[in-house]
Design a protein around this motif. Structure first.
Motif, short mmCIF file in Angstrom:
data_model
loop_
_atom_site.label_atom_id
_atom_site.label_comp_id
_atom_site.label_asym_id
_atom_site.label_seq_id
_atom_site.Cartn_x
_atom_site.Cartn_y
_atom_site.Cartn_z
N MET A 258 0.80 -1.22 0.00
CA MET A 258 0.00 0.00 0.00
C MET A 258 0.83 1.27 0.00
O MET A 258 0.31 2.36 -0.28
CB MET A 258 -0.93 0.02 1.22
CG MET A 258 -1.99 -1.06 1.22
SD MET A 258 -2.96 -1.09 -0.31
CE MET A 258 -3.66 0.55 -0.31
N LEU A 259 2.11 1.18 0.29
CA LEU A 259 2.92 2.39 0.44
C LEU A 259 2.93 3.26 -0.82
O LEU A 259 2.70 4.48 -0.73
CB LEU A 259 4.34 2.03 0.86
CG LEU A 259 4.46 1.35 2.24
CD1 LEU A 259 5.91 0.97 2.50
CD2 LEU A 259 3.93 2.25 3.34
N PRO A 260 3.17 2.72 -2.03
CA PRO A 260 3.14 3.59 -3.21
C PRO A 260 1.74 4.13 -3.51
O PRO A 260 1.61 5.24 -4.03
CB PRO A 260 3.64 2.67 -4.34
CG PRO A 260 3.45 1.29 -3.84
CD PRO A 260 3.62 1.35 -2.36
N VAL A 261 0.70 3.38 -3.16
CA VAL A 261 -0.67 3.85 -3.37
C VAL A 261 -0.94 5.05 -2.47
O VAL A 261 -1.48 6.09 -2.91
CB VAL A 261 -1.69 2.72 -3.07
CG1 VAL A 261 -3.12 3.23 -3.20
CG2 VAL A 261 -1.45 1.54 -3.99
N ILE A 262 -0.57 4.93 -1.21
CA ILE A 262 -0.78 6.02 -0.24
C ILE A 262 0.01 7.26 -0.64
O ILE A 262 -0.52 8.37 -0.67
CB ILE A 262 -0.37 5.55 1.17
CG1 ILE A 262 -1.25 4.41 1.64
CG2 ILE A 262 -0.42 6.72 2.16
CD1 ILE A 262 -0.67 3.62 2.80
N ARG A 263 1.30 7.04 -0.97
CA ARG A 263 2.13 8.18 -1.33
C ARG A 263 1.58 8.92 -2.54
O ARG A 263 1.54 10.16 -2.57
CB ARG A 263 3.54 7.69 -1.62
CG ARG A 263 4.58 8.76 -1.87
CD ARG A 263 4.98 9.47 -0.59
NE ARG A 263 4.21 10.68 -0.34
CZ ARG A 263 4.24 11.33 0.82
NH1 ARG A 263 4.97 10.92 1.83
NH2 ARG A 263 3.53 12.43 0.99
N ALA A 264 1.14 8.16 -3.54
CA ALA A 264 0.58 8.79 -4.74
C ALA A 264 -0.70 9.55 -4.43
O ALA A 264 -0.92 10.66 -4.94
CB ALA A 264 0.33 7.74 -5.82
N ASN A 265 -1.56 8.98 -3.59
CA ASN A 265 -2.81 9.66 -3.24
C ASN A 265 -2.54 10.93 -2.44
O ASN A 265 -3.22 11.95 -2.63
CB ASN A 265 -3.74 8.72 -2.47
CG ASN A 265 -4.46 7.75 -3.38
OD1 ASN A 265 -4.73 8.05 -4.54
ND2 ASN A 265 -4.78 6.57 -2.86
N LEU A 266 -1.57 10.89 -1.54
CA LEU A 266 -1.23 12.09 -0.79
C LEU A 266 -0.68 13.17 -1.73
O LEU A 266 -1.09 14.33 -1.66
CB LEU A 266 -0.19 11.76 0.28
CG LEU A 266 -0.67 10.89 1.45
CD1 LEU A 266 0.51 10.45 2.31
CD2 LEU A 266 -1.70 11.62 2.29
N ASP A 267 0.22 12.77 -2.62
CA ASP A 267 0.86 13.74 -3.50
C ASP A 267 -0.14 14.39 -4.46
O ASP A 267 -0.07 15.60 -4.71
CB ASP A 267 1.99 13.08 -4.29
CG ASP A 267 3.16 12.66 -3.40
OD1 ASP A 267 3.15 13.03 -2.21
OD2 ASP A 267 4.06 11.97 -3.90
#
Length: 226
Positions: A81-90
């Motif tokens: 989930m880390l890249p999904v979360i980072r992309a959604n935050l960005d």
């Protein structure tokens, strides 16, 4: 990859990580609705937030919009989930939110890694147990709650960690924590654990907060006038 919009936030989620039920909640705008309402009710500009269990980054992005991105730290155990979360935050202007990888279990002294069950859908991930399928289990960093509370010094703590909250209420919490919001998982532990959570919050100078509490969303606030 499916794209959803909730509260004017754009969220992308890989199709492989959701099922029809989750997709329907996301499409309807009801995904984590009670948690979002609780955060909006109590969070104020400039307050520091520590979120345990980032999910897809929705609540962290919502908190960043209110408190300021630099004031938000969110923790996720599932490495998928880390890249999904980072992309959604960005994509929602929350680039300054701190995203940490690890499972928060217990107090200082815990070290090393811990087995985590990634589950088939992102919101069901949890600390591995005897029912976890071996192919879904990964080793993730173990993070001590004491160290997080001391480093982040949050005013508000939000948690949805699929039962791991059971291990976070064995000692009083620090005075700088003004509010705690959590989703309980009574299917994963007996009533005595909920009693221990309530007793720990009371010993920490925090009391039941009826305004944002709903169903399994249990909230506490610092006792006024003390």
């Amino acid at each position: 990859m499916a794209e959803y919009e909730i509260d004017d936030l754009t969220l992308d989620v890989p199709d492989s990580l959701i099922n029809d039920r989750i997709a329907a909640k996301l499409a309807s705008g009801k995904y984590e609705g009670q948690e979002a309402a609780a955060a909006r009710m109590r969070l104020r500009e400039g307050q520091r937030v520590l979120e345990l269990g980032a999910g897809i980054g929705y609540i962290a992005a919502l908190c960043a919009r209110v408190a300021g991105p630099a004031n938000v730290t969110t923790v996720e155990a599932n490495p998928v989930m880390l890249p999904v979360i980072r992309a959604n935050l960005d994509r929602n202007g929350a680039e300054a939110v701190t995203l940490l990888h690890g499972a928060v279990t217990g107090r200082a002294g815990d070290a090393g890694a811990i087995a985590f069950d990634g589950a088939r859908t992102f919101w069901a991930g949890h600390i591995a147990d005897e029912d976890s399928a071996p192919e879904r289990v990964v080793e993730v960093p173990r993070l001590a709650l004491d160290a997080l509370l001391d480093t982040v010094r949050p005013h508000l703590v939000i948690m949805d960690i699929e039962g791991a909250e059971e291990h976070l209420f064995d000692a009083p919490w620090p005075d700088h924590v003004h509010s705690v919001m959590m989703e309980l998982h009574p299917g994963r532990y007996p009533d005595t654990v909920i009693q221990r959570i309530v007793d720990c919050m009371s010993a920490s100078g925090l009391t039941y907060d009826p305004g944002p509490s709903r169903g399994r969303i249990l909230c506490f606030r610092r006792v006024r006038g003390r």
